[in-house]
Design an enzyme around this catalytic site. Sequence first.
Site, mmCIF file in Angstrom:
data_model
loop_
_atom_site.group_PDB
_atom_site.id
_atom_site.type_symbol
_atom_site.label_atom_id
_atom_site.label_comp_id
_atom_site.label_asym_id
_atom_site.label_seq_id
_atom_site.Cartn_x
_atom_site.Cartn_y
_atom_site.Cartn_z
ATOM 1 N N TYR A 336 -16.360 46.078 -45.066
ATOM 2 C CA TYR A 336 -17.196 45.091 -45.750
ATOM 3 C C TYR A 336 -17.892 45.736 -46.943
ATOM 4 O O TYR A 336 -18.393 46.852 -46.848
ATOM 5 C CB TYR A 336 -18.269 44.532 -44.796
ATOM 6 C CG TYR A 336 -17.743 43.667 -43.675
ATOM 7 C CD1 TYR A 336 -16.386 43.364 -43.582
ATOM 8 C CD2 TYR A 336 -18.596 43.145 -42.713
ATOM 9 C CE1 TYR A 336 -15.906 42.561 -42.550
ATOM 10 C CE2 TYR A 336 -18.123 42.347 -41.677
ATOM 11 C CZ TYR A 336 -16.779 42.064 -41.598
ATOM 12 O OH TYR A 336 -16.314 41.274 -40.585
ATOM 13 N N GLU A 412 -36.387 28.562 -31.190
ATOM 14 C CA GLU A 412 -35.867 27.433 -31.982
ATOM 15 C C GLU A 412 -36.904 26.813 -32.924
ATOM 16 O O GLU A 412 -36.533 26.077 -33.842
ATOM 17 C CB GLU A 412 -35.300 26.356 -31.043
ATOM 18 C CG GLU A 412 -34.063 26.827 -30.289
ATOM 19 C CD GLU A 412 -33.720 25.940 -29.111
ATOM 20 O OE1 GLU A 412 -34.646 25.282 -28.578
ATOM 21 O OE2 GLU A 412 -32.554 25.901 -28.711
#
Length: 433
Positions: A336, A412
Site C-alpha cells: 500500500y 454507536e
Amino acid sequence: MIRVAVLAAALEVIAMSVTAAPPTLDQRIDDAAKKVESSVIACRRDIHEHPELGNREVRTAKIVADKLRALGIEVKENVAHTGVIGLLKGGKPGKVVALRADMDALPVKEQVDLPFASKVRTTYNDQEVGVMHACGHDAHVAILLGVAEVLAGVRDQLPGTVKFLFQPAEEGAPQGEEGGAELMVKEGALENPKVDAVFGLHVTSRFPVGEIAYRPEGMMAAVDSFKIVVHGKQTHGAYPWLGVDPIVVASQIVIGLQTIPSRQLDSTLAPSIVTVGAIHGGVRNNIIPDSVEMIGTIRSLDAKMRDELHARIKRTAEDIARSGGATADVTIETGYPITYNDPALTAASAPTLQRIAGKENVRVVNAVLGAEDFSFYQQKVPGLFYWLGTRPKDQTPEQAASNHSPLFYVDESGLLLGVKSLAHVAVDYLGKH
Ligand SMILES: [Zn+2]
Ligand SMILES: [Zn+2]
C-alpha cells in the site's frame, strides 16, 4: 379590540415570514442526518452480525446496492469483485466528489458481549476462523449509506455529483486474488465521471466519541515487503575458511539494515522502519549452510524516503554480502502507498470539520505506521482521510481494545458525526469549486 386584532395579524405575518424562510442546505443536511441516525445504527448492527471477508462481501454489497437504488441513486455492481458504486447527480452543475467506505471483515473470533455479536465461522488459509468486523468497516458502510440518504434528500440543491465508493477487501484480498482500492482504481472507479477529490474516514478507539483527528500529508505509512537471500558456500562447521558462511553475513545485514532509518535518513523529516521478521538457514549445528533467507517489512511516510529506503536496503545487503565473499538477492515488493492527505484539500476542509465537530474536538495528530488502501485513490486524485472517534467517553485509550482486537468495540453514538462530517465536507467541497 381592533388594535389587538391588528397586532395579532401583524404578528402572524411575521411568524409566517419566519417559518417560510427556506432552510439552508447546511440545515437540511443536519436535520436529515439526525433523522437517519437510528437507521444507520440498525444497518451497522445488521452488517456487524453478518460479517464477510474480503472479496466475499456478497450480502453486504446487496444491502448497499438495494439501499442506493431505493434512494434513486444510479448503481454499478460487481466492481473489483463485490464493490458497489453509487452516482448521485445534483440539481446544479459542479465537480465530482467521491466518498469511500470499505466493506470487509477480518478472520477474528468476536469476544464482545453484544446481542448482535458475530457468530460467523469460515475457513481462511485452510484454518477454521471466526469472522468479525474488528476494524469497524461495518460502521463505515452504515455511515456512508446514511450520507447517501442525506444527500439524496437534498439533491435539488447539490452543486455537482457525489460518487459513493463501497469497496471490498481493504484488509487484503485472499491469496491469489486482486482486490481492494487498487483494483477499484484499475477498474475505473475514479473515471466516468472523473473524480476531482475523494474523502474517507476510519473509526478508531484511539479517540473518544465526538472527536475527529487527521494529519496533513503523510498520515499512514506505505507498506512494502522485502526478501533477501544470502548465498554463501556450504562447508563443515569446524572449517569455516573452506566455505562462505551466509549466517554471519546475514547477521551483519540485519544490523546494517537498522542503520538505514537510524543513521542514513533524516529522522526529523519522517520516521521509517525496517523490520526483519523471519530468518531461515541451516539444518544442524556443525554444518555451515549454503544460503540464508530473510523476510521483512518496510514502513515509510514520505515518498522520497520510501524510494531511498528501497535503494539502500538493496545496496546494504548486496555490499555487505560482497564484503564477506557472499552474494545477496534482494527482492522488494511494493504494498500500500502512503496515505497522503493533500495539503490544500486538507486545509480547505479543516474549517468544515471544526464547524461540524466543534473546534475543540478536531485534532491534528501524529502519523501512524499502519497502512490503508485509501492511499490508492489518493495517488490519483487529491484526498483526505480522517479518524472518527468511537471510543466510549468513560474509557481511557489504555482500556479500549484496538482495531483488529476480538474485543474491538464501536460506540454507536459516534456514528452521527461520521454522517454529518462526510456529508458536509463533500458539499462544502462542491460549493467551493
Ligand atoms: Zn484494519
Ligand atoms: Zn480498517
